[in-house]
Design an enzyme around this catalytic site. Structure first.
Site, PDB file in Angstrom:
ATOM      1  CD  GLU A  23      -4.535   4.243  -3.626  1.00 24.80           C
ATOM      2  OE1 GLU A  23      -5.647   4.022  -3.788  1.00 24.80           O
ATOM      3  OE2 GLU A  23      -3.803   3.694  -4.657  1.00 24.80           O
ATOM      4  CB  THR A  29      -8.980  -0.998  -8.008  1.00 25.63           C
ATOM      5  OG1 THR A  29      -8.916   0.289  -7.400  1.00 25.63           O
ATOM      6  CG2 THR A  29      -8.494  -1.903  -7.284  1.00 25.63           C
ATOM      7  N   GLY A  85     -13.704  -1.600  -7.505  1.00 27.12           N
ATOM      8  CA  GLY A  85     -14.772  -0.857  -7.151  1.00 27.12           C
ATOM      9  C   GLY A  85     -14.904  -0.205  -6.164  1.00 27.12           C
ATOM     10  N   GLY A  86     -13.684   0.454  -5.492  1.00 27.86           N
ATOM     11  CA  GLY A  86     -13.880   1.481  -4.460  1.00 27.86           C
ATOM     12  C   GLY A  86     -14.540   0.702  -3.298  1.00 27.86           C
ATOM     13  NE  ARG A  99      -4.031   1.881   0.494  1.00 24.35           N
ATOM     14  CZ  ARG A  99      -5.084   2.308  -0.117  1.00 24.35           C
ATOM     15  NH1 ARG A  99      -4.904   1.855  -1.396  1.00 24.35           N
ATOM     16  NH2 ARG A  99      -6.243   2.996   0.148  1.00 24.35           N
ATOM     17  CB  SER A 142     -12.435  -0.718   0.213  1.00 26.86           C
ATOM     18  OG  SER A 142     -12.801   0.288   0.904  1.00 26.86           O
ATOM     19  CG  ASP A 201      -8.394   5.407  -0.769  1.00 31.07           C
ATOM     20  OD1 ASP A 201      -9.328   5.928  -1.520  1.00 31.07           O
ATOM     21  OD2 ASP A 201      -7.816   4.370  -1.423  1.00 31.07           O
TER      22      ASP A 201
HETATM   23  N1  GLY Z   1      -8.070   3.062  -3.700  1.00 28.35           N
HETATM   24  C1  GLY Z   1      -9.096   2.023  -3.511  1.00 28.35           C
HETATM   25  C2  GLY Z   1      -9.149   1.562  -2.182  1.00 28.35           C
HETATM   26  O1  GLY Z   1      -7.911   1.235  -1.822  1.00 28.35           O
HETATM   27  O2  GLY Z   1     -10.094   1.041  -1.544  1.00 28.35           O
END
Ligand code: GLY
Length: 549
Positions: free
Chosen positions: A398, A359, A450-451, A101, A431, A401
């Site tokens: 990112e 994603t 899908g967010g 991440r 997510s 987020d």
């Molecule tokens: N960028 C979308 C997620 O990591 O949830």
């Protein structure tokens, strides 16, 4: 003893027996008949399978697939982004998650910059990329092939180019206005996309390893571009970045073992909370309306907790009682099967949904039963829109987020708590939910973009797999529904809820909102006794499952 208590004891024993039968069937003697990769673009799946055919294992295949996806699906993932790789190492009977991440650059401080500047568009919205560190770690610790072999397909694709697909065209149409001149030159110059500068970065990775990207020539070039163009990432951020191995979230539900992403992804914890609430529910016997209502109510409560309590566990303390069975039982008791509970009565927190156009996910298995579920992202479609001109790397956005502006929704409408506030070096809550579910006969490897809806998509597919009432193909194709606490509505895809179901849910007080179709699930079903694999690529996308010959 009351009948009710006896019923409960029988249920617990049945679950225990199913679980132990399942455990013995998960032994080392089960092997798939062949290896396979299912990915959102055929060229990336082929890249992975080429590794299997060259004698590599699932981890080599995952490295090649991830790098190739970053080239041929540039709007969704890539070297400028990050992701989570959930690995099952068959020989050791061990699951591990590699956390690639992104982290917050030092200069982002506590997010003050996002009072003035966008956390979605432009180089300042980029977190420190983690993808290459994660790929390198996976390949070095668990792969078999030389690094250069796993990079070769991506170099080839970046050099020769690929034809713009309808899905990519739609994403470009949507995000073209935010692309910087270098990105426009790369992605809007015709129907074929060639990425020579990126190919050069990949060649350098093949030769020198990840140090070139995090400390070497490529690092210097990225930072020089960023400094000139207003980005926040500096050499210290890159040099300090580490991919981390994490223990995945594991839980059991009615004879199934569910293994999913750990923090800083919220995916596994939200799934565990939802299934935990339903620990004593019989989803097989329940009629469809009750089941749908229960899933919606459980989603609503778990998403509320996600936004209020979750963040990077290396930097914030997550309340230890969150997934306590007694608490989950109380949450279940709060669900009225006849009426929805308004979110306003359940407390604060909010999170509207993403649109699923960002994603990517892929699933891998090899002949030895090693498995990978990987979900990768640059966040929004084409991330920040910023390509570093000297490297051809498209950077993520990112940072959005995080709860960059407390109380103000992000691109997915997320209004999150302090646990997910910006801080130097911190990883933003995700997510993404790469997941592997083992039942007594079958294993499912799954995930999707899908967010914020990723988690509910994985949930619905998991339930379809566990119920096993419909053909596997329908598990990824079936219409989806979603509730994320706020807005207090049930979002559903066209066709997901028929007229009778809509009427029934409205009668229970639900507000319904039809949305565009979303998600792009890529899954593998392994029937362990027979070794047969069923490759499941979401019909909404352009993906493909490819088998080893
Ligand atoms: N960028 C979308 C997620 O990591 O949830």
């Amino acid at each position: 003893m009351t009948l009710r208590a006896m019923g409960r004891i029988i249920r617990i024993w049945t679950a225990f027996l199913l679980f132990t039968v399942g455990c013995s069937a998960w032994g080392a003697d089960d092997f798939p008949s062949q290896g396979a990769v299912v990915a959102a673009q055929p060229a990336a799946a082929q890249a992975g399978v080429a590794m299997l055919e060259a004698g590599g294992n699932a981890f080599d295949a995952a490295a090649a697939t991830a790098l190739a996806l970053g080239v041929v699906e540039p709007g969704s993932s890539g070297l400028g982004g990050g992701g989570f790789f959930l690995l099952y190492i068959a020989k050791q009977h061990r699951f591990v998650m590699i956390d690639g991440r992104e982290s917050s650059p030092q200069l982002a401080g506590h997010g003050e910059i996002y009072q003035r500047k966008s956390s979605i568009d432009g180089p300042q919205s980029a977190g420190v990329p983690g993808l290459l560190a994660a790929v390198a770690r996976m390949q070095q610790h668990y792969g078999k092939l030389p690094r250069a072999d796993t990079v070769a397909p991506a170099i080839h694709l970046a050099t020769k180019g690929f034809t713009v697909t309808p899905r990519l065209r739609r994403m470009l149409d949507w995000r073209k206005d935010v692309l910087n001149p270098a990105a426009k030159r790369l992605f809007l110059s015709g129907n074929r996309i060639r990425q020579p500068a990126l190919a050069q970065v990949l060649r350098r990775y093949a030769k020198f390893g990840k140090d070139d990207f995090y400390r070497g020539q490529t690092a210097g070039r990225m930072v020089a571009d960023m400094q000139r163009d207003g980005g926040l990432i500096r050499l210290e951020d890159l040099a300090g970045y580490r991919a981390k191995e994490r223990r995945p979230v594991v839980f059991h539900w009615h004879g199934y073992r569910v293994v999913s992403a750990a923090l800083p992804s919220s995916g596994g914890m939200v799934l565990k909370e939802i299934f935990g609430m339903m620990q004593h529910d019989d989803l097989m016997a329940m009629d469809r309306a009750d089941r749908t209502h229960l899933l919606i109510e459980a989603m609503q409560r778990a998403y509320r907790d996600r936004n209020r309590f979750l963040g990077d566990s290396d930097q914030v303390t997550i309340p230890s009682h969150l997934l306590n069975p007694i608490r989950l039982a109380k949450l279940r008791q709060s669900i009225d099967m006849a009426h929805t509970t308004p979110s306003a009565e359940l407390g604060k927190s909010t999170e509207p949904a993403g649109n699923g156009r960002d994603t990517t996910h892929f699933s891998v298995i090899d002949r030895h039963g090693n498995m990978v579920a990987a979900t990768l992202s640059i966040n929004y479609g084409f991330g920040s829109g910023y390509v570093s001109p000297s490297t051809g790397i498209l950077f993520n956005d990112e940072m959005d987020d995080f709860a960059t502006r407390p109380g103000v929704p992000n691109a997915y409408g997320l209004v999150q708590g302090k646990a997910n506030a910006v801080a130097p070096g911190k990883r933003m809550l995700s997510s993404m939910t790469p997941t592997i579910i083992q039942g007594k006969r079958r294993t499912l490897i799954l995930g999707t973009p899908g967010g914020s809806r990723i988690i509910s998509m994985v949930l619905l597919t998991a339930v379809a797999f566990m119920r096993n009432q419909t053909p596997p193909e329908s598990w990824v194709a079936a219409g989806r529904f979603h509730h994320q606490f706020l807005p207090d509505v049930v979002q559903f895809e066209p066709g997901a809820l028929d007229a009778a179901m809509q009427k029934e849910l409205r009668a229970r007080g639900h507000r319904l909102q039809q949305v565009h179709s979303y998600g792009n699930m890529q899954a593998i079903l392994w029937d362990r006794p027979s070794g047969v694999l069923t490759l499941l690529s979401d019909p909404r996308g352009e993906g493909e499952g490819v088998r080893q010959q």
